[in-house]
Write an enzyme that holds these catalytic residues in place. Structure first.
Site, PDB file in Angstrom:
ATOM      1  CG  HIS A 196     -15.378 -60.978   9.256  1.00 23.27           C
ATOM      2  ND1 HIS A 196     -16.170 -60.089   8.590  1.00 23.27           N
ATOM      3  CD2 HIS A 196     -15.604 -62.187   8.688  1.00 23.27           C
ATOM      4  CE1 HIS A 196     -16.857 -60.725   7.665  1.00 23.27           C
ATOM      5  NE2 HIS A 196     -16.541 -62.005   7.691  1.00 23.27           N
TER       6      HIS A 196
HETATM    7  C1  UD1 Z   1     -17.627 -67.223   9.253  1.00 23.81           C
HETATM    8  C2  UD1 Z   1     -17.726 -67.589   7.765  1.00 23.81           C
HETATM    9  C3  UD1 Z   1     -17.531 -66.343   6.923  1.00 23.81           C
HETATM   10  C4  UD1 Z   1     -18.479 -65.242   7.337  1.00 23.81           C
HETATM   11  C5  UD1 Z   1     -18.297 -64.984   8.833  1.00 23.81           C
HETATM   12  C6  UD1 Z   1     -19.230 -63.908   9.347  1.00 23.81           C
HETATM   13  C7  UD1 Z   1     -16.959 -69.849   7.136  1.00 23.81           C
HETATM   14  C8  UD1 Z   1     -15.878 -70.611   6.497  1.00 23.81           C
HETATM   15  N1  UD1 Z   1     -16.706 -68.553   7.390  1.00 23.81           N
HETATM   16  O1  UD1 Z   1     -16.312 -66.767   9.486  1.00 23.81           O
HETATM   17  O2  UD1 Z   1     -17.789 -66.669   5.565  1.00 23.81           O
HETATM   18  O3  UD1 Z   1     -18.185 -64.063   6.615  1.00 23.81           O
HETATM   19  O4  UD1 Z   1     -18.561 -66.209   9.537  1.00 23.81           O
HETATM   20  O5  UD1 Z   1     -19.054 -63.696  10.686  1.00 23.81           O
HETATM   21  O6  UD1 Z   1     -18.014 -70.409   7.388  1.00 23.81           O
HETATM   22  N2  UD1 Z   1     -16.115 -66.710  17.477  1.00 23.81           N
HETATM   23  C9  UD1 Z   1     -16.608 -66.301  18.696  1.00 23.81           C
HETATM   24  N3  UD1 Z   1     -17.964 -66.282  18.856  1.00 23.81           N
HETATM   25  C10 UD1 Z   1     -18.833 -66.648  17.878  1.00 23.81           C
HETATM   26  C11 UD1 Z   1     -18.316 -67.076  16.648  1.00 23.81           C
HETATM   27  C12 UD1 Z   1     -16.963 -67.099  16.459  1.00 23.81           C
HETATM   28  O7  UD1 Z   1     -15.859 -65.944  19.588  1.00 23.81           O
HETATM   29  O8  UD1 Z   1     -20.051 -66.599  18.106  1.00 23.81           O
HETATM   30  C13 UD1 Z   1     -14.652 -66.686  17.266  1.00 23.81           C
HETATM   31  C14 UD1 Z   1     -13.979 -67.999  17.538  1.00 23.81           C
HETATM   32  O9  UD1 Z   1     -12.765 -67.723  18.143  1.00 23.81           O
HETATM   33  C15 UD1 Z   1     -13.718 -68.561  16.158  1.00 23.81           C
HETATM   34  C16 UD1 Z   1     -13.569 -67.314  15.312  1.00 23.81           C
HETATM   35  O10 UD1 Z   1     -14.394 -66.328  15.923  1.00 23.81           O
HETATM   36  O11 UD1 Z   1     -12.621 -69.384  16.148  1.00 23.81           O
HETATM   37  C17 UD1 Z   1     -13.982 -67.488  13.892  1.00 23.81           C
HETATM   38  O12 UD1 Z   1     -15.326 -68.007  13.772  1.00 23.81           O
HETATM   39  P1  UD1 Z   1     -15.763 -68.943  12.536  1.00 23.81           P
HETATM   40  O13 UD1 Z   1     -17.217 -69.180  12.576  1.00 23.81           O
HETATM   41  O14 UD1 Z   1     -14.838 -70.094  12.461  1.00 23.81           O
HETATM   42  O15 UD1 Z   1     -15.399 -68.088  11.288  1.00 23.81           O
HETATM   43  P2  UD1 Z   1     -15.730 -66.583  10.948  1.00 23.81           P
HETATM   44  O16 UD1 Z   1     -14.456 -65.858  10.847  1.00 23.81           O
HETATM   45  O17 UD1 Z   1     -16.789 -66.021  11.853  1.00 23.81           O
END
Ligand code: UD1
Length: 356
Positions: A196
């Site tokens: 991811h």
């Molecule tokens: C975040 C953490 C990362 C961790 C990861 C585990 C930071 C900078 N990054 O990254 O260290 O390894 O979580 O998962 O804090 N989204 C959904 N549903 C959700 C959450 C996210 O659809 O419940 C999608 C959204 O489109 C979002 C993308 O995933 O834009 C990324 O989510 P985000 O929390 O920004 O970062 P992660 O890649 O999950």
């Protein structure tokens, strides 16, 4: 009163183990959920599986660019802390929620604890590295998981009296739940995948290389691919859905299902920090699609190998343990002790003794 703050998937397993320890030591605490993750299988499923108490507050920040997400957590958490005045803010890991909560506490002169202090990849392009450095330099209790991480803190000149080497609550939780989980009944060899990181999935070339490697490997065993929402979104954006046809791809798996699957996997391919550690502890071969690791012990003593996002390199690293017996990990005594399942209790003991 301690506020135990989390908001993203990798926070909840640590919060589970720390909550159990706080309850044992009769430490008064509340969970504050930032809402960084919000889908059922990135969030609520863990509260159900771990029987966590309901958060005192849910800040509901959701996804967004780093500045916006961090800023929203800070604004909402500050209002809460300002009115409720907790004695300590306890942060875990290295996500945006970790740093945002610590920054708020620091400005309000509230004591800060940071679990996973001192972890470093020495790659400042990773947002988590910035989150770790900032949080460590404003914390009052720093809880590294390994001697290496403690050394990193010493090297950055952090006051040694604030540093307590305790081990990792994520491993506490793993050991607590692996006892309960049965082995999965799949006779065929399979490879478990969880990818991811933005560096792997936000770049078309890297994501393509990884998916092609998985397809090449699928000839040798089932590929069970637990797809993170970021990865799913980027596969769609780059129109790579056809690369999933031969793979057994799933929505993000819950904790118990994932560790059940991990326990019997022939090999795990990941870019997650936590999974590198968990596979090393469970002695399952792990291929990390990363240039660097922030958990050096997994490479030095554990089962972890690092490879670039290159189809041939991933294939070669993953095929080896499929057909060869894997060398057992041989942790030095100190690492064995730190990973004995009692790290959270060590933290709870330190906090309760120092706050009598
Ligand atoms: C975040 C953490 C990362 C961790 C990861 C585990 C930071 C900078 N990054 O990254 O260290 O390894 O979580 O998962 O804090 N989204 C959904 N549903 C959700 C959450 C996210 O659809 O419940 C999608 C959204 O489109 C979002 C993308 O995933 O834009 C990324 O989510 P985000 O929390 O920004 O970062 P992660 O890649 O999950």
């Amino acid at each position: 009163m301690i506020y135990l703050v989390g908001g993203a998937r990798p926070n909840f397993m640590k919060i589970a183990a720390i909550s159990r320890a706080f309850e044992k030591y009769e430490i008064e605490y509340e969970i504050i959920h930032t809402g960084q993750h919000y889908d059922y299988n990135m969030d609520k499923t863990f509260f159900e599986e771990f029987k966590l108490k309901e958060p005192l507050a849910h800040l509901g920040v959701g996804s967004g660019p780093h500045g916006k997400q961090t800023g929203m957590i800070m604004e909402r958490f500050e209002t809460l802390c300002f009115t409720e005045k907790p004695d300590m803010v306890f942060t875990v890991g290295d996500v945006n929620s970790t740093m945002a909560a610590a920054l708020v506490a620091s400005k309000l002169h509230i004591s800060i604890a940071h679990q996973e202090a001192g972890m470093r990849s020495f790659d400042k392009k990773m947002p988590e590295e910035i989150n770790r450095i900032v949080t460590d330099h404003i914390s009052d209790y720093l809880f590294p998981i390994s001697p290496q991480d403690r050394r990193n803190l010493y090297n950055e000149g952090i006051d040694q009296d604030k540093i307590f080497l305790v081990g990792d609550p994520m491993i506490d939780n793993l050991l607590y739940y692996t006892k309960e989980t049965e082995k999965i009944s799949i006779s065929k060899k399979y490879i478990l995948v969880e990818i991811h990181r933005p560096v792997n999935v936000d770049t078309e070339q890297n994501l393509k290389e990884i998916l092609i490697a998985l397809n090449l490997l699928s000839i040798h065993g089932n590929i069970i691919f637990s797809i993170h929402p970021r990865t799913k979104k980027m596969i769609h954006e780059f129109e790579l859905e056809h690369q999933l046809i031969a793979l057994d791809h799933k929505e993000p798996m819950g904790y118990l299902d994932f560790i059940k699957c991990m326990k019997c996997a022939a090999v795990v391919i990941t870019d997650s920090d936590g999974i590198q550690q968990e596979t090393s502890i469970l002695n399952i071969p792990c291929v990390s699609v990363r240039d660097t690791t922030n958990i050096q012990y997994t490479v030095k003593y554990g089962t972890n190998v690092l490879v670039k996002a290159d189809r041939n390199k991933i294939y070669a690293a993953a095929i080896y343990p499929l057909y060869n017996e894997f060398k057992k990990s041989n942790f030095p005594e100190q690492l064995k002790q730190l990973n004995d399942g009692n790290a959270s209790e060590r933290m709870a003991k330190i906090i309760s003794e120092r706050n009598k």
